[in-house]
Design an enzyme around this catalytic site. Structure first.
Site, short mmCIF file in Angstrom:
data_model
loop_
_atom_site.label_atom_id
_atom_site.label_comp_id
_atom_site.label_asym_id
_atom_site.label_seq_id
_atom_site.Cartn_x
_atom_site.Cartn_y
_atom_site.Cartn_z
N SER A 143 36.87 80.19 58.47
CA SER A 143 37.80 79.59 59.44
C SER A 143 37.41 79.85 60.91
O SER A 143 38.28 80.11 61.73
CB SER A 143 39.23 80.05 59.16
OG SER A 143 39.63 79.66 57.86
N GLY A 161 34.76 73.84 57.78
CA GLY A 161 35.65 72.80 58.31
C GLY A 161 35.32 72.32 59.72
O GLY A 161 35.20 71.11 59.97
N ASN A 172 28.03 74.30 57.63
CA ASN A 172 27.93 74.05 56.19
C ASN A 172 28.83 72.86 55.88
O ASN A 172 30.05 73.00 55.84
CB ASN A 172 28.38 75.33 55.45
CG ASN A 172 28.48 75.12 53.96
OD1 ASN A 172 28.04 74.10 53.42
ND2 ASN A 172 29.07 76.10 53.28
N TRP A 173 28.21 71.72 55.66
CA TRP A 173 29.01 70.49 55.47
C TRP A 173 29.61 70.40 54.08
O TRP A 173 30.39 69.49 53.79
CB TRP A 173 28.15 69.25 55.77
CG TRP A 173 27.70 69.14 57.21
CD1 TRP A 173 27.97 70.03 58.23
CD2 TRP A 173 26.90 68.09 57.80
NE1 TRP A 173 27.39 69.59 59.40
CE2 TRP A 173 26.72 68.41 59.16
CE3 TRP A 173 26.32 66.93 57.30
CZ2 TRP A 173 26.00 67.60 60.04
CZ3 TRP A 173 25.59 66.12 58.17
CH2 TRP A 173 25.44 66.44 59.53
N LYS A 174 29.22 71.30 53.19
CA LYS A 174 29.75 71.31 51.82
C LYS A 174 29.65 69.92 51.19
O LYS A 174 28.73 69.18 51.49
CB LYS A 174 31.17 71.87 51.81
CG LYS A 174 31.25 73.25 52.47
CD LYS A 174 32.55 73.97 52.22
CE LYS A 174 32.53 75.31 52.93
NZ LYS A 174 33.73 76.09 52.73
N GLU A 216 31.21 86.52 54.82
CA GLU A 216 32.30 85.55 54.72
C GLU A 216 33.38 86.10 53.80
O GLU A 216 33.27 85.95 52.57
CB GLU A 216 31.78 84.23 54.16
CG GLU A 216 30.69 83.59 54.98
CD GLU A 216 30.60 82.09 54.72
OE1 GLU A 216 30.87 81.32 55.65
OE2 GLU A 216 30.30 81.71 53.59
N GLU A 258 31.65 79.97 47.13
CA GLU A 258 32.08 78.88 46.24
C GLU A 258 31.16 78.79 45.03
O GLU A 258 31.59 78.50 43.92
CB GLU A 258 32.13 77.56 47.03
CG GLU A 258 33.38 77.51 47.91
CD GLU A 258 33.22 76.72 49.19
OE1 GLU A 258 32.29 75.90 49.31
OE2 GLU A 258 34.05 76.93 50.10
N HIS A 280 26.65 81.31 48.35
CA HIS A 280 27.95 81.04 48.97
C HIS A 280 29.06 81.41 47.98
O HIS A 280 28.90 81.24 46.77
CB HIS A 280 28.04 79.56 49.36
CG HIS A 280 29.24 79.26 50.20
ND1 HIS A 280 30.49 79.09 49.66
CD2 HIS A 280 29.38 79.16 51.54
CE1 HIS A 280 31.36 78.88 50.66
NE2 HIS A 280 30.71 78.91 51.80
N GLY A 295 38.17 78.43 54.49
CA GLY A 295 38.94 77.21 54.30
C GLY A 295 40.45 77.44 54.27
O GLY A 295 41.21 76.55 53.90
P1 PGA Z 1 35.38 77.38 56.70
O1 PGA Z 1 34.14 77.57 55.68
O2 PGA Z 1 34.80 77.45 58.08
O3 PGA Z 1 35.93 76.00 56.37
O4 PGA Z 1 36.34 78.46 56.42
C1 PGA Z 1 33.17 78.54 55.92
C2 PGA Z 1 32.16 78.54 54.81
O5 PGA Z 1 32.54 78.36 53.64
O6 PGA Z 1 30.95 78.74 55.05
#
Ligand code: PGA
Length: 251
Positions: free
Chosen positions: A213, A235, A9-11, A167, A97, A95, A173
């Site tokens: 993470s 990340g 997931n490149w966000k 998640e 976020e 997600h 993150g």
């Molecule tokens: P992260 O993000 O690997 O940077 O913790 C995971 C995600 O939000 O899908």
């Protein structure tokens, strides 16, 4: 029976040039991979650029979000149909976020999920508890609601195309991964929920990814857990070398 899936997931990262470079490096270095399904989710503006780079490779394309309508007066939104047209096979839905920053509810997420399936695409439904919910013993209740409401009105047949990503919000993150045991416990609980809501077959065949993470130094332990079928990675998906190592996890 459940093919492992590693999704990046490149966000909100990467310009077109950066996305092209990363995609081309993945396409080249992962060309031989057959046993693991590989997915990348760039920002909307980079989808077609990335699609062109990965075309002849095993790497598949995902979008990070969508709107639950096909076309119409929905300024600023993108539909599953248009994402399919851009080359997507998967769409990440719900997600944390988006739940936290954009106020997305389980009901809205469920509407998206249904439209994604109707368009012939595969949703990756994200669920997970916050730190406060875990510390106040609400984790199981939160996961139950997210699974039941997120997957409302779906049939066992639909579930063949649905992927779930567990998640824990406190691990996203933050560099704090759930321990292998914590992750396995949650995954096994979610699989039990699928058995109750659908059938034992659905529970056995649905892939449940872990996210939060995931890094080259913890992927092997996570992937060794019985109910962990892959990873949704933020990340560590932004650097080709790291993401390649994740796809090439060792059991
Ligand atoms: P992260 O993000 O690997 O940077 O913790 C995971 C995600 O939000 O899908």
């Amino acid at each position: 029976m459940r093919k492992p899936l590693i999704a990046g997931n490149w966000k909100l990262h990467k310009t077109l040039n950066e996305a092209r470079d990363l995609a081309s490096s993945l396409a080249e270095n992962l060309a031989d991979v057959e046993a693991v399904e590989i997915v990348v989710a760039p920002v909307f503006t980079a989808l077609t650029t990335v699609a062109a780079e990965i075309k002849s490779s095993p790497v598949k394309l995902a979008a990070q979000n969508c709107y639950p309508e096909e076309t119409g007066a929905f300024t600023g939104e993108v539909s599953p149909l248009l994402l399919k047209d851009a080359g997507c096979e998967y769409i990440i839905i719900g997600h944390s976020e988006r739940r936290q920053l954009m106020g997305e509810t389980d009901h809205f997420i469920n509407q998206k999920l249904i439209k994604v399936l109707e368009a012939g695409l595969k949703p990756i439904l994200c669920i997970g508890e916050t730190l406060q919910e875990r510390e106040t013993d609400q984790m199981l209740e939160v996961l139950t609601t997210q699974v039941k409401d997120g997957l409302a009105n779906l049939s066992a047949t639909h579930m063949a195309n649905v992927v779930i990503a567990y998640e824990p919000v406190w691990a996203i993150g933050t560099g704090k991964t759930a321990s292998n045991e914590q992750a396995q416990e949650a995954h096994s609980f979610i699989r039990g929920l699928l058995q109750g809501v659908f059938t034992p077959e659905v529970a056995l065949s649905t892939r449940i990814l872990y996210g939060g993470s995931v890094k080259p130094n913890n992927v092997d332990g996570l992937m060794a857990q019985d109910d962990i079928d892959g990873a949704l990675v933020g990340g560590a998906s932004l650097k080709a070398e790291d993401f390649i190592r994740l796809v090439r996890f060792e059991k």
